[in-house]
Motif scaffolding. Structure first.
Motif, PDB file in Angstrom:
ATOM      1  N   ARG A  71       0.813  -1.214   0.000  1.00 19.60           N
ATOM      2  CA  ARG A  71       0.000   0.000   0.000  1.00 19.60           C
ATOM      3  C   ARG A  71       0.846   1.263   0.000  1.00 19.60           C
ATOM      4  O   ARG A  71       0.329   2.351   0.216  1.00 19.60           O
ATOM      5  CB  ARG A  71      -0.939  -0.007   1.207  1.00 19.60           C
ATOM      6  N   TRP A  72       2.158   1.101  -0.258  1.00 24.19           N
ATOM      7  CA  TRP A  72       3.026   2.271  -0.287  1.00 24.19           C
ATOM      8  C   TRP A  72       2.922   2.921  -1.657  1.00 24.19           C
ATOM      9  O   TRP A  72       2.960   2.262  -2.695  1.00 24.19           O
ATOM     10  CB  TRP A  72       4.467   1.830   0.005  1.00 24.19           C
ATOM     11  N   ARG A  73       2.828   4.251  -1.694  1.00 26.92           N
ATOM     12  CA  ARG A  73       2.592   4.960  -2.941  1.00 26.92           C
ATOM     13  C   ARG A  73       3.743   4.765  -3.924  1.00 26.92           C
ATOM     14  O   ARG A  73       3.526   4.687  -5.127  1.00 26.92           O
ATOM     15  CB  ARG A  73       2.393   6.445  -2.640  1.00 26.92           C
ATOM     16  N   TYR A  74       4.969   4.664  -3.437  1.00 23.33           N
ATOM     17  CA  TYR A  74       6.121   4.613  -4.328  1.00 23.33           C
ATOM     18  C   TYR A  74       6.682   3.187  -4.516  1.00 23.33           C
ATOM     19  O   TYR A  74       7.792   3.006  -5.021  1.00 23.33           O
ATOM     20  CB  TYR A  74       7.238   5.499  -3.775  1.00 23.33           C
ATOM     21  N   SER A  75       5.901   2.201  -4.119  1.00 26.68           N
ATOM     22  CA  SER A  75       6.411   0.826  -4.208  1.00 26.68           C
ATOM     23  C   SER A  75       6.676   0.382  -5.658  1.00 26.68           C
ATOM     24  O   SER A  75       7.671  -0.286  -5.945  1.00 26.68           O
ATOM     25  CB  SER A  75       5.427  -0.136  -3.537  1.00 26.68           C
ATOM     26  N   TYR A  76       5.784   0.784  -6.572  1.00 23.34           N
ATOM     27  CA  TYR A  76       5.935   0.348  -7.975  1.00 23.34           C
ATOM     28  C   TYR A  76       7.194   0.916  -8.628  1.00 23.34           C
ATOM     29  O   TYR A  76       8.024   0.157  -9.140  1.00 23.34           O
ATOM     30  CB  TYR A  76       4.688   0.719  -8.764  1.00 23.34           C
ATOM     31  N   PRO A  77       7.389   2.268  -8.605  1.00 28.58           N
ATOM     32  CA  PRO A  77       8.625   2.782  -9.218  1.00 28.58           C
ATOM     33  C   PRO A  77       9.894   2.330  -8.503  1.00 28.58           C
ATOM     34  O   PRO A  77      10.931   2.116  -9.130  1.00 28.58           O
ATOM     35  CB  PRO A  77       8.460   4.294  -9.146  1.00 28.58           C
ATOM     36  N   VAL A  78       9.803   2.148  -7.173  1.00 26.04           N
ATOM     37  CA  VAL A  78      10.979   1.668  -6.445  1.00 26.04           C
ATOM     38  C   VAL A  78      11.328   0.238  -6.865  1.00 26.04           C
ATOM     39  O   VAL A  78      12.501  -0.099  -7.060  1.00 26.04           O
ATOM     40  CB  VAL A  78      10.741   1.763  -4.929  1.00 26.04           C
ATOM     41  N   ALA A  79      10.308  -0.595  -7.006  1.00 28.62           N
ATOM     42  CA  ALA A  79      10.554  -1.987  -7.418  1.00 28.62           C
ATOM     43  C   ALA A  79      11.182  -2.027  -8.802  1.00 28.62           C
ATOM     44  O   ALA A  79      12.153  -2.780  -9.045  1.00 28.62           O
ATOM     45  CB  ALA A  79       9.250  -2.772  -7.394  1.00 28.62           C
TER      46      ALA A  79
END
Length: 371
Positions: free
Chosen positions: A342-350
């Protein structure tokens, strides 16, 4: 490459078209021999005795034993029936006659009571632009000689190796022909061995061409292992060449070293030169065989190295692809309680982590020569 082909063309031995039945038929002889006798002539005092009509072997032998000289009869692939009359007339040994008719004999020298029986393997280089896995490089034939006190009978097998040019050349040298049948035997031996030298030079150029291509840089785009078939075919042809040359050395040494009553002592000295040439060609052909073994092993080693390089590249890319596969596999399990879902930046960080790790692995593998 073009220079090698030009040199190979320069050393190709000339071909002589075989001739059958020319100037040899006689009405009063056995008609069964007409198709086998190529030429029949009587020589006296080093010169060919003119004949108003073609001589038969029977008449030629009678003339020689009445007036002196010797007779030279040339035959091409006689059958048993065609050769039987001549064998009886000249008293040839049955075992030698059988070998002469059946052919496919190894080079040899056999001594009988009143004659010598000598077998030569003729070798001819076949024209070709490039050696292929199915191309034939050398063609072999046979020349068999029966040498007696007053006769010489040559039996030829194969489409090449005509002795007509040699006969004409000898007829222009009466000082040599006056030595008798042994002089003709030496001339035939020298003629055959000269053919070996020419073929050896041509085969050397073929081997040089294959060697250059195998070790040539910048062969990218060439299918792996395409040279192995060519090298193996050339090796088979060299082996056939070797079978023709190697057994001939001992007979030539015997003719040059041991006194024989059917061989003129002055002519015997010239057989030493023929034996030396045979030894030289034998060493050359043995070197061809060893060199082709080395080229074949080098070619197989190159193919193995190329396969290893391909496997390293495949393994390297598999390692790089394993990173996103592992990360996506973990987060694709869809568990309810997973960190950063549910973290907002999880997708770009991954994505950043995946790309960074992949780039790091790629750089490391490239630095180590795997890519």
């Amino acid at each position: 490459m073009s220079m090698i082909r030009d040199l190979r063309a320069a050393v190709r031995p000339s071909r002589v078209t075989p001739h059958r039945g020319g100037g040899a038929c006689d009405p009063d002889r056995d008609p069964g021999t007409a198709s086998a006798v190529v030429d029949c002539a009587v020589y006296r005092d080093g010169r060919r005795v003119p004949a108003e009509e073609p001589l038969s072997p029977h008449r030629a032998l009678r003339q020689v034993r009445r007036d002196g000289g010797f007779v030279w009869i040339g035959l091409h692939e006689p059958t048993e029936d065609e050769f039987a009359g001549i064998a009886r007339e000249f008293g040839l040994h049955p075992l030698a006659v059988e070998d002469a008719v059946q052919a496919h004999q190894r080079p040899k020298l056999e001594r009988y009571d009143d004659s010598l029986f000598t077998v030569f393997k003729t070798v001819h280089y076949l024209d070709h632009d490039q050696v292929s896995p199915n191309s034939e490089v050398v063609e072999t034939g046979e020349v068999m000689c029966f040498t007696g006190r007053d006769f010489l009978i040559t039996v030829r097998h194969g489409g090449q190796g005509s002795l007509r040019t040699l006969r004409h050349r000898l007829e222009e040298d009466p000082q040599l022909l006056v030595k008798g049948p042994s002089a003709v035997l030496h001339a035939i031996a020298d003629h055959v061995v000269d053919g070996y030298i020419a073929v050896a030079d041509a085969v050397q150029l073929d081997i040089d061409e294959v060697e250059t291509e195998v070790f040539s840089p910048g062969r990218k785009g060439t299918p792996r292992g395409t040279d192995a078939g060519r090298i193996y075919q050339l090796k088979r042809e060299v082996l056939e060449f070797k079978r023709a040359v190697a057994p001939l050395l001992r007979p030539m040494q015997l003719l040059s070293e041991r006194p024989m009553r059917l061989v003129d002592p002055e002519i015997q000295k010239y057989f030493r030169d023929v034996a030396d040439h045979v030894a030289r060609v034998q060493e050359q052909v043995t070197g061809f065989d060893e060199l082709l073994n080395s080229i074949l092993q080098a070619n197989l080693a190159q193919a193995s190295v190329a396969q290893n390089e391909d496997m390293r590249k495949i393994t390297s890319w598999a390692a790089i692809i394993a990173v996103p596969t592992m990360v996506c596999g973990v987060y694709g399990m869809n568990f309810e309680y997973m960190p950063e879902l549910r973290w907002r930046y999880s997708y770009p960080v991954a994505l950043t982590v995946i790309v960074g790790i992949c780039l790091g692995i790629h750089r490391t593998l490239k630095r180590n020569g795997w890519l």
